[in-house]
Design a protein around this motif. Structure first.
Motif, PDB file in Angstrom:
ATOM      1  N   GLN A   1      -0.558  -5.692  -7.151  1.00 29.12           N
ATOM      2  CA  GLN A   1      -0.900  -4.633  -6.270  1.00 29.12           C
ATOM      3  C   GLN A   1       0.351  -4.416  -5.310  1.00 29.12           C
ATOM      4  N   LEU A   2       1.038  -5.460  -4.912  1.00 25.85           N
ATOM      5  CA  LEU A   2       2.046  -5.221  -4.070  1.00 25.85           C
ATOM      6  C   LEU A   2       3.413  -4.723  -4.582  1.00 25.85           C
ATOM      7  N   GLY A   3       3.723  -5.122  -6.088  1.00 22.80           N
ATOM      8  CA  GLY A   3       4.454  -4.550  -6.727  1.00 22.80           C
ATOM      9  C   GLY A   3       4.299  -3.104  -6.772  1.00 22.80           C
ATOM     10  N   VAL A   4       3.196  -2.475  -7.212  1.00 19.02           N
ATOM     11  CA  VAL A   4       2.855  -1.071  -7.266  1.00 19.02           C
ATOM     12  C   VAL A   4       3.314  -0.450  -6.052  1.00 19.02           C
ATOM     13  N   ALA A   5       2.716  -0.981  -4.740  1.00 19.24           N
ATOM     14  CA  ALA A   5       3.329  -0.428  -3.563  1.00 19.24           C
ATOM     15  C   ALA A   5       4.702  -0.153  -3.339  1.00 19.24           C
ATOM     16  N   GLY A   6       5.253  -1.463  -3.920  1.00 20.02           N
ATOM     17  CA  GLY A   6       6.841  -1.479  -3.513  1.00 20.02           C
ATOM     18  C   GLY A   6       7.522  -0.423  -4.230  1.00 20.02           C
TER      19      GLY A   6
ATOM     20  N   SER B   1      -3.372  -0.992  -1.296  1.00 21.40           N
ATOM     21  CA  SER B   1      -2.049  -1.944  -1.131  1.00 21.40           C
ATOM     22  C   SER B   1      -1.052  -0.862  -0.720  1.00 21.40           C
ATOM     23  N   CYS B   2      -1.031   0.291  -1.395  1.00 20.73           N
ATOM     24  CA  CYS B   2       0.049   1.480  -0.986  1.00 20.73           C
ATOM     25  C   CYS B   2      -0.177   1.727   0.746  1.00 20.73           C
ATOM     26  N   LEU B   3      -1.455   1.907   0.876  1.00 21.27           N
ATOM     27  CA  LEU B   3      -1.785   2.196   2.517  1.00 21.27           C
ATOM     28  C   LEU B   3      -1.011   1.408   3.387  1.00 21.27           C
ATOM     29  N   ARG B   4      -1.425  -0.007   3.100  1.00 23.48           N
ATOM     30  CA  ARG B   4      -0.936  -0.960   3.787  1.00 23.48           C
ATOM     31  C   ARG B   4       0.628  -0.907   4.022  1.00 23.48           C
ATOM     32  N   ALA B   5       1.349  -0.715   2.713  1.00 26.40           N
ATOM     33  CA  ALA B   5       2.818  -0.812   2.587  1.00 26.40           C
ATOM     34  C   ALA B   5       3.380   0.358   3.424  1.00 26.40           C
ATOM     35  N   VAL B   6       2.553   1.694   3.450  1.00 26.07           N
ATOM     36  CA  VAL B   6       3.124   2.691   4.331  1.00 26.07           C
ATOM     37  C   VAL B   6       3.026   2.490   5.675  1.00 26.07           C
TER      38      VAL B   6
ATOM     39  N   ALA C   1      -7.309  -0.216   6.005  1.00 29.69           N
ATOM     40  CA  ALA C   1      -6.050  -1.170   5.431  1.00 29.69           C
ATOM     41  C   ALA C   1      -6.016  -2.702   6.071  1.00 29.69           C
ATOM     42  N   ARG C   2      -7.185  -2.915   6.893  1.00 28.53           N
ATOM     43  CA  ARG C   2      -6.955  -4.229   7.527  1.00 28.53           C
ATOM     44  C   ARG C   2      -5.651  -4.480   8.581  1.00 28.53           C
ATOM     45  N   ARG C   3      -5.614  -3.250   9.058  1.00 30.22           N
ATOM     46  CA  ARG C   3      -4.196  -3.310  10.065  1.00 30.22           C
ATOM     47  C   ARG C   3      -4.872  -2.841  11.335  1.00 30.22           C
ATOM     48  N   ALA C   4      -4.070  -2.623  12.420  1.00 36.54           N
ATOM     49  CA  ALA C   4      -4.344  -1.949  13.874  1.00 36.54           C
ATOM     50  C   ALA C   4      -4.565  -0.689  13.441  1.00 36.54           C
ATOM     51  N   PRO C   5      -5.305  -0.127  14.381  1.00 32.94           N
ATOM     52  CA  PRO C   5      -5.683   1.416  14.258  1.00 32.94           C
ATOM     53  C   PRO C   5      -4.234   2.214  14.485  1.00 32.94           C
ATOM     54  N   VAL C   6      -4.263   3.135  13.543  1.00 36.24           N
ATOM     55  CA  VAL C   6      -3.134   4.065  13.378  1.00 36.24           C
ATOM     56  C   VAL C   6      -3.243   5.500  14.099  1.00 36.24           C
ATOM     57  N   GLY C   7      -4.442   5.825  14.124  1.00 40.52           N
ATOM     58  CA  GLY C   7      -4.774   7.265  14.660  1.00 40.52           C
ATOM     59  C   GLY C   7      -5.140   8.303  13.530  1.00 40.52           C
TER      60      GLY C   7
END
Length: 361
Positions: A316-321, A16-21, A48-54
């Motif tokens: 989980q969202l709250g921890v990341a925030g 969750s933190c990874l996605r937030a970053v 993170a279930r996101r597009a590649p970030v390199g």
């Protein structure tokens, strides 16, 4: 300003933190440390279930230490005894990276002796700071409960009660070995400091009460435990397996902070797999009760944004925030062991460029 961030570990909270970053316009992911071989070598965006970030995940600590970063979000899984992740954190701090932990370090300066000295030395060597951030430890006790006392002319007692439904936890090793569910209550004393789960948590929440006492300017004498356990009234099938009837299904962790020989601060956490022993049905995530002149009662829950159908929980969202909002504070802090400020609110200025781009699109 852009903050260069390393994510350490990608369990439920770490991911969750990874996605937030990745999603934050003022954060740049520069490194990712993982524990599993199945994740090593994968792009962070894929994990993170996101597009590649390199940024490619690694299990090589030396690779992480060699990176240039402002902060490391340390999300290693809770493990006994408390402080078992010190070795990694010491190296990160000494390598010039500020560290935010979601599992403790609310007030490491509370301790005396070699452990504190080692943490302080690492901060001096790297010119860095160590700080906790998260929900509890973090938001509930050290921030919300303390701020609630701001209306009091006199203060008698502050209690934070957290209730967590653990039935959705999927990792059997974490549920049964680390947290102790399924154990025979006749075979252990929950208040013995050597009991595995207690050895992981006692030091962490002793620091929470120490941080609360610091904010309130209370001279904390000591912290005493009053942990209580409850056996399952029937066989319980949950995500991680089955808890047989008569085995541990509910732990009420209780830590009391004594001031002048009297309990003035209490942290009470219910981790439960069965509702039978709850104080009341359907409890909120947190209840805060301040006894004083006047008293204060708060009931707090977290909820997801309307329309969010992802499996990520509000907690989980709250921890990341909470972590993201703490990063500017740990980066700006002077080197050393930092108690989290009373307020680490959302920073609209960090989103200003994105909002301006959207307004002129």
């Amino acid at each position: 300003m852009t903050y260069r961030v390393i994510q350490w570990a990608t369990g439920a909270m770490g991911k969750s933190c990874l996605r937030a970053v990745i999603d934050h316009p003022a954060m740049e992911l520069v490194g990712l440390y993982v524990y599993g071989d199945d994740k090593a070598g994968r792009d962070a965006g894929d994990i993170a279930r996101r597009a590649p970030v390199g940024v490619v995940a690694t299990r090589d600590v030396e690779e992480i230490l060699a990176l240039d970063a402002d902060a490391v979000i340390h999300c290693a899984r809770l493990a006994p005894p408390y402080g078992s992740h010190d070795a990694d954190i010491l190296r990160l701090l000494a390598s010039g990276k500020n560290v935010i932990s979601i599992n403790g370090y609310s007030r490491p300066s509370y301790w005396t002796g070699a452990r504190r000295e080692a943490l302080e030395a690492a901060c001096r060597a790297g010119g860095t700071s160590l700080m906790a951030a998260g929900l509890n430890p973090g938001f509930a006790g050290e921030q919300i409960a303390v701020v609630a006392t701001g209306v009091c002319q006199a203060l008698d007692h502050v209690e934070v009660v957290e209730s967590v439904d653990c039935r959705a936890m999927r990792n059997p090793d974490y549920v049964f070995r680390i947290l102790g569910f399924g154990a025979d209550p006749a075979t252990f004393d929950p208040n013995h400091p050597a009991w595995g789960p207690a050895s992981a948590l006692n030091g962490m929440y002793e620091e929470v009460l120490a941080a609360m006492a610091e904010h309130l300017r209370l001279p904390l004498d000591e912290v005493r435990t009053d942990h209580r356990v409850h056996a399952a009234t029937q066989d319980i099938a949950m995500a991680a397996g089955v808890i047989p009837r008569g085995r541990l299904a509910h732990v009420n962790w209780r830590w009391n902070g004594l001031v002048g020989g009297e309990p003035r601060l209490t942290m009470s956490i219910h981790w439960w797999m069965e509702e039978a022993h709850l104080d009341a049905p359907d409890p909120p995530l947190w209840r805060v009760r301040v006894k004083g002149h006047p008293g204060v009662r708060l009931s707090i829950d977290l909820e997801k944004r309307e329309g969010d159908t992802t499996p990520t929980s509000a907690e989980q969202l709250g921890v990341a925030g909470a972590v993201l909002n703490a990063i500017p504070h740990v980066v700006a802090a002077p080197p050393g062991l930092v108690t989290r400020p009373l307020a680490t609110p959302f920073r609209g200025d960090l989103w200003a460029d994105l909002w301006n781009d959207l307004a002129h699109a």
